[in-house]
Motif scaffolding. Structure first.
Motif, PDB file in Angstrom:
ATOM      1  N   ILE A 155      -8.462   1.212  -6.419  1.00  0.00           N
ATOM      2  CA  ILE A 155      -9.170   1.310  -5.139  1.00  0.00           C
ATOM      3  C   ILE A 155     -10.373   0.388  -5.264  1.00  0.00           C
ATOM      4  CG2 ILE A 155     -10.611   2.791  -3.684  1.00  0.00           C
ATOM      5  CD1 ILE A 155      -8.755   5.124  -4.537  1.00  0.00           C
ATOM      6  N   GLU A 156     -10.489  -0.543  -4.348  1.00  0.00           N
ATOM      7  CA  GLU A 156     -11.650  -1.440  -4.351  1.00  0.00           C
ATOM      8  C   GLU A 156     -12.555  -1.082  -3.173  1.00  0.00           C
ATOM      9  OE1 GLU A 156     -11.283  -5.845  -4.954  1.00  0.00           O
ATOM     10  OE2 GLU A 156     -12.280  -5.929  -3.003  1.00  0.00           O
ATOM     11  N   LEU A 157     -13.823  -0.851  -3.460  1.00  0.00           N
ATOM     12  CA  LEU A 157     -14.784  -0.525  -2.396  1.00  0.00           C
ATOM     13  C   LEU A 157     -15.961  -1.484  -2.465  1.00  0.00           C
ATOM     14  CD1 LEU A 157     -15.011   3.393  -2.700  1.00  0.00           C
ATOM     15  CD2 LEU A 157     -13.579   2.065  -1.146  1.00  0.00           C
ATOM     16  N   SER A 158     -16.501  -1.807  -1.314  1.00  0.00           N
ATOM     17  CA  SER A 158     -17.775  -2.518  -1.291  1.00  0.00           C
ATOM     18  C   SER A 158     -18.874  -1.513  -1.671  1.00  0.00           C
ATOM     19  CB  SER A 158     -18.042  -3.073   0.112  1.00  0.00           C
ATOM     20  OG  SER A 158     -18.304  -2.000   1.002  1.00  0.00           O
TER      21      SER A 158
ATOM     22  N   ARG B  17      -7.988 -10.198  -9.818  1.00  0.00           N
ATOM     23  CA  ARG B  17      -8.042  -9.595 -11.145  1.00  0.00           C
ATOM     24  C   ARG B  17      -6.651  -9.375 -11.756  1.00  0.00           C
ATOM     25  NH1 ARG B  17     -11.256  -7.353  -7.724  1.00  0.00           N
ATOM     26  NH2 ARG B  17     -10.759  -5.152  -7.618  1.00  0.00           N
TER      27      ARG B  17
ATOM     28  N   GLN C  61      -9.661 -12.242   6.607  1.00  0.00           N
ATOM     29  CA  GLN C  61     -10.709 -11.536   7.351  1.00  0.00           C
ATOM     30  C   GLN C  61     -10.864 -12.141   8.732  1.00  0.00           C
ATOM     31  OE1 GLN C  61     -14.046 -11.347   4.277  1.00  0.00           O
ATOM     32  NE2 GLN C  61     -14.348  -9.425   5.354  1.00  0.00           N
TER      33      GLN C  61
ATOM     34  N   LEU D 134       0.830  -1.213   0.000  1.00  0.00           N
ATOM     35  CA  LEU D 134       0.000   0.000   0.000  1.00  0.00           C
ATOM     36  C   LEU D 134       0.861   1.259   0.000  1.00  0.00           C
ATOM     37  CD1 LEU D 134      -2.939   0.933   0.219  1.00  0.00           C
ATOM     38  CD2 LEU D 134      -2.746   0.709   2.695  1.00  0.00           C
TER      39      LEU D 134
ATOM     40  N   LYS E 258      -7.181  -3.228   8.910  1.00  0.00           N
ATOM     41  CA  LYS E 258      -7.974  -3.915   7.869  1.00  0.00           C
ATOM     42  C   LYS E 258      -7.381  -3.634   6.491  1.00  0.00           C
ATOM     43  CE  LYS E 258     -12.430  -3.728  10.182  1.00  0.00           C
ATOM     44  NZ  LYS E 258     -13.821  -3.279  10.042  1.00  0.00           N
TER      45      LYS E 258
ATOM     46  N   ARG F 113      -8.702 -14.326   1.011  1.00  0.00           N
ATOM     47  CA  ARG F 113      -9.436 -13.166   1.544  1.00  0.00           C
ATOM     48  C   ARG F 113     -10.221 -13.553   2.792  1.00  0.00           C
ATOM     49  NH1 ARG F 113     -14.982 -11.804  -1.284  1.00  0.00           N
ATOM     50  NH2 ARG F 113     -15.310 -13.806  -0.259  1.00  0.00           N
TER      51      ARG F 113
ATOM     52  N   SER G 196      -8.565  -9.654  -1.917  1.00  0.00           N
ATOM     53  CA  SER G 196      -9.749  -9.534  -2.764  1.00  0.00           C
ATOM     54  C   SER G 196      -9.387  -8.977  -4.137  1.00  0.00           C
ATOM     55  CB  SER G 196     -10.778  -8.629  -2.073  1.00  0.00           C
ATOM     56  OG  SER G 196     -11.927  -8.467  -2.865  1.00  0.00           O
ATOM     57  N   MET G 197      -8.370  -8.095  -4.183  1.00  0.00           N
ATOM     58  CA  MET G 197      -7.992  -7.446  -5.434  1.00  0.00           C
ATOM     59  C   MET G 197      -7.109  -8.336  -6.304  1.00  0.00           C
ATOM     60  SD  MET G 197      -7.209  -3.786  -3.727  1.00  0.00           S
ATOM     61  CE  MET G 197      -6.853  -2.889  -5.205  1.00  0.00           C
TER      62      MET G 197
ATOM     63  N   GLU H 141     -19.225   0.905   1.153  1.00  0.00           N
ATOM     64  CA  GLU H 141     -18.108   1.854   1.219  1.00  0.00           C
ATOM     65  C   GLU H 141     -18.261   2.913   0.128  1.00  0.00           C
ATOM     66  OE1 GLU H 141     -14.879  -1.019   0.905  1.00  0.00           O
ATOM     67  OE2 GLU H 141     -14.168  -0.440   2.882  1.00  0.00           O
TER      68      GLU H 141
ATOM     69  N   LEU I 131      -8.092   2.474   0.321  1.00  0.00           N
ATOM     70  CA  LEU I 131      -6.759   1.870   0.235  1.00  0.00           C
ATOM     71  C   LEU I 131      -6.342   1.747  -1.234  1.00  0.00           C
ATOM     72  CD1 LEU I 131      -7.296  -1.026   2.849  1.00  0.00           C
ATOM     73  CD2 LEU I 131      -6.268   1.213   3.246  1.00  0.00           C
TER      74      LEU I 131
ATOM     75  N   TRP J 142      -0.776   6.555   0.194  1.00  0.00           N
ATOM     76  CA  TRP J 142      -1.284   6.216   1.519  1.00  0.00           C
ATOM     77  C   TRP J 142      -0.286   6.650   2.573  1.00  0.00           C
ATOM     78  CZ3 TRP J 142       0.430   2.441   5.191  1.00  0.00           C
ATOM     79  CH2 TRP J 142      -0.470   2.236   6.256  1.00  0.00           C
TER      80      TRP J 142
ATOM     81  N   LYS K  23      -8.400  -6.933   2.103  1.00  0.00           N
ATOM     82  CA  LYS K  23      -8.734  -6.096   0.941  1.00  0.00           C
ATOM     83  C   LYS K  23      -7.763  -6.397  -0.207  1.00  0.00           C
ATOM     84  CE  LYS K  23     -11.264  -2.610   0.772  1.00  0.00           C
ATOM     85  NZ  LYS K  23     -12.688  -2.510   0.394  1.00  0.00           N
TER      86      LYS K  23
ATOM     87  N   SER L 174     -16.572  -7.066  -1.062  1.00  0.00           N
ATOM     88  CA  SER L 174     -15.221  -6.600  -0.732  1.00  0.00           C
ATOM     89  C   SER L 174     -15.125  -6.390   0.774  1.00  0.00           C
ATOM     90  CB  SER L 174     -14.946  -5.288  -1.458  1.00  0.00           C
ATOM     91  OG  SER L 174     -13.660  -4.796  -1.122  1.00  0.00           O
ATOM     92  N   PRO L 175     -14.043  -6.863   1.401  1.00  0.00           N
ATOM     93  CA  PRO L 175     -13.901  -6.647   2.849  1.00  0.00           C
ATOM     94  C   PRO L 175     -13.883  -5.148   3.150  1.00  0.00           C
ATOM     95  CG  PRO L 175     -12.185  -8.106   2.015  1.00  0.00           C
ATOM     96  CD  PRO L 175     -12.889  -7.553   0.826  1.00  0.00           C
ATOM     97  N   GLU L 176     -14.541  -4.734   4.217  1.00  0.00           N
ATOM     98  CA  GLU L 176     -14.630  -3.304   4.502  1.00  0.00           C
ATOM     99  C   GLU L 176     -13.454  -2.829   5.340  1.00  0.00           C
ATOM    100  OE1 GLU L 176     -18.401  -1.702   5.285  1.00  0.00           O
ATOM    101  OE2 GLU L 176     -19.083  -2.574   3.398  1.00  0.00           O
ATOM    102  N   SER L 177     -12.934  -1.667   4.980  1.00  0.00           N
ATOM    103  CA  SER L 177     -11.850  -1.035   5.737  1.00  0.00           C
ATOM    104  C   SER L 177     -12.359   0.293   6.266  1.00  0.00           C
ATOM    105  CB  SER L 177     -10.648  -0.768   4.844  1.00  0.00           C
ATOM    106  OG  SER L 177     -10.172  -1.959   4.287  1.00  0.00           O
ATOM    107  N   GLU L 178     -11.612   0.902   7.136  1.00  0.00           N
ATOM    108  CA  GLU L 178     -12.049   2.204   7.659  1.00  0.00           C
ATOM    109  C   GLU L 178     -11.636   3.342   6.747  1.00  0.00           C
ATOM    110  OE1 GLU L 178     -11.128  -0.361  11.372  1.00  0.00           O
ATOM    111  OE2 GLU L 178      -9.742   0.479   9.920  1.00  0.00           O
ATOM    112  N   GLN L 179     -10.877   3.037   5.694  1.00  0.00           N
ATOM    113  CA  GLN L 179     -10.385   4.080   4.812  1.00  0.00           C
ATOM    114  C   GLN L 179     -10.201   3.523   3.410  1.00  0.00           C
ATOM    115  OE1 GLN L 179      -5.782   4.315   5.626  1.00  0.00           O
ATOM    116  NE2 GLN L 179      -6.816   4.314   7.587  1.00  0.00           N
TER     117      GLN L 179
ATOM    118  N   THR M  98      -4.586   1.505  10.603  1.00  0.00           N
ATOM    119  CA  THR M  98      -5.695   0.602  10.332  1.00  0.00           C
ATOM    120  C   THR M  98      -5.151  -0.817  10.337  1.00  0.00           C
ATOM    121  OG1 THR M  98      -7.375  -0.084   8.746  1.00  0.00           O
ATOM    122  CG2 THR M  98      -5.369   0.823   7.819  1.00  0.00           C
TER     123      THR M  98
END
Lengths: 180, 114
Positions: free
Chosen positions: B73-76, A80, A108, A55, A69, A104, A76-77, B79, B54, A61, A73, B47-52, A67
């Protein structure tokens, strides 16, 4: 941010690998059955830092943004990314999607064992109070990781094996996937 | 936007859609003023949720037709709603590419999911 993204990335990568090496030592030592919670903690920490190495390398970032978490994430990416599919040795896109989504899901679960995300429940580091399900009136029992960690990633379960193997693959292919 | 960057972005999004037909429910392209990287925001069911937000930057992959770095950037869906309400912030300087032809391309692609 002080320091370059590359410097931060190398630092996170180095510390991630150090955490991973520590857990491998613990998992391989005599009496490793006593260290489930510590091994689980180190695995969560290693993956979190590895994901943060990726990241922060991107330059957008701020490492001061705290964080936990991050790793799930990233997994999950990876579904692709053709480069990731090759790096992990998946022959087909379908295999890659299945593999990365399983990663993933494991990550989690692992993230939820971090005390900051455990919502005062089961976690890999501190005792917690749990309601006794056999009592009709609310009675709480204090549990602690050494004795009561239900989900652990230290023994040779499928999840533990996958998490350790995939960690090593990602470290080995880090520059190929996230470098310039 | 640089034609080559745009064409690569289209091919990339087509590939992402092929891989994630069921999960991909939104795609947004953002301009890089330097014209050096592709910037995508993808809304992914589950997509797993984050607080920001990424933004992960993937290296160029010329072997697979992607000669540029790609920031994703991947968002649910939840999100993404939070982002639209201003609760989650995109990186500084991210400006959405609002070209109607691009938006039409994405809309047609995502219809194949419906």
């Amino acid at each position: 941010m002080h320091g370059t993204p590359e410097q931060w990335s190398q630092a996170y990568l180095g510390q991630a690998y150090s955490d991973f090496t520590a857990l491998e030592e613990l998992a391989g030592c005599e009496g490793s059955a006593n260290f489930h919670s510590q091994i689980t903690m180190l695995l969560q920490m290693a993956w979190e830092k590895l994901a943060k190495a990726a990241l922060v390398r991107g330059g957008s970032w701020d490492p001061d943004d705290l964080t936990h978490k991050v790793a799930a994430k990233l997994a999950s990416m990876l579904t692709r990314s053709e480069a990731a599919r090759n790096a992990f040795g998946y022959r087909t896109r379908h295999d890659a999607q299945r593999g990365f989504l399983a990663l993933r899901d494991d990550l989690q679960q692992l993230e939820r064992l971090c005390p900051a995300l455990a919502d005062r429940g089961e976690n890999a580091e501190y005792p917690w109070a749990q309601r006794d399900p056999s009592m009709t009136v609310p009675v709480f029992v204090v549990r602690y990781p050494r004795a009561d960690l239900h989900r652990n990633f230290s023994s040779a379960t499928r999840a533990a094996t996958r998490l350790r193997k995939d960690f090593q693959v990602l470290v080995k292919n880090f520059d190929r996937l996230f470098g310039e | 936007m640089n034609e080559r960057l745009l064409e690569t972005a289209k091919q990339l999004v087509k590939h992402h859609h092929q891989v994630e037909t069921e999960r991909l429910c939104g795609v947004h392209l953002y301009e890089d003023p330097g014209g050096r990287e592709i910037r995508l925001l993808e809304v992914i069911d589950g997509s797993p949720e984050s607080e920001q937000v990424l933004p992960f930057r993937f290296a160029p992959d010329p072997d697979h037709g992607v000669p540029f770095p790609v920031v994703i950037i991947e968002l649910s869906p939840h999100e993404f709603e939070r982002m639209q309400r201003g609760e989650l912030k995109l990186p500084l300087g991210w400006k959405e590419y609002q070209d109607p032809a691009w938006q039409g391309f994405v809309a047609e692609l995502l219809q194949a999911r419906a």
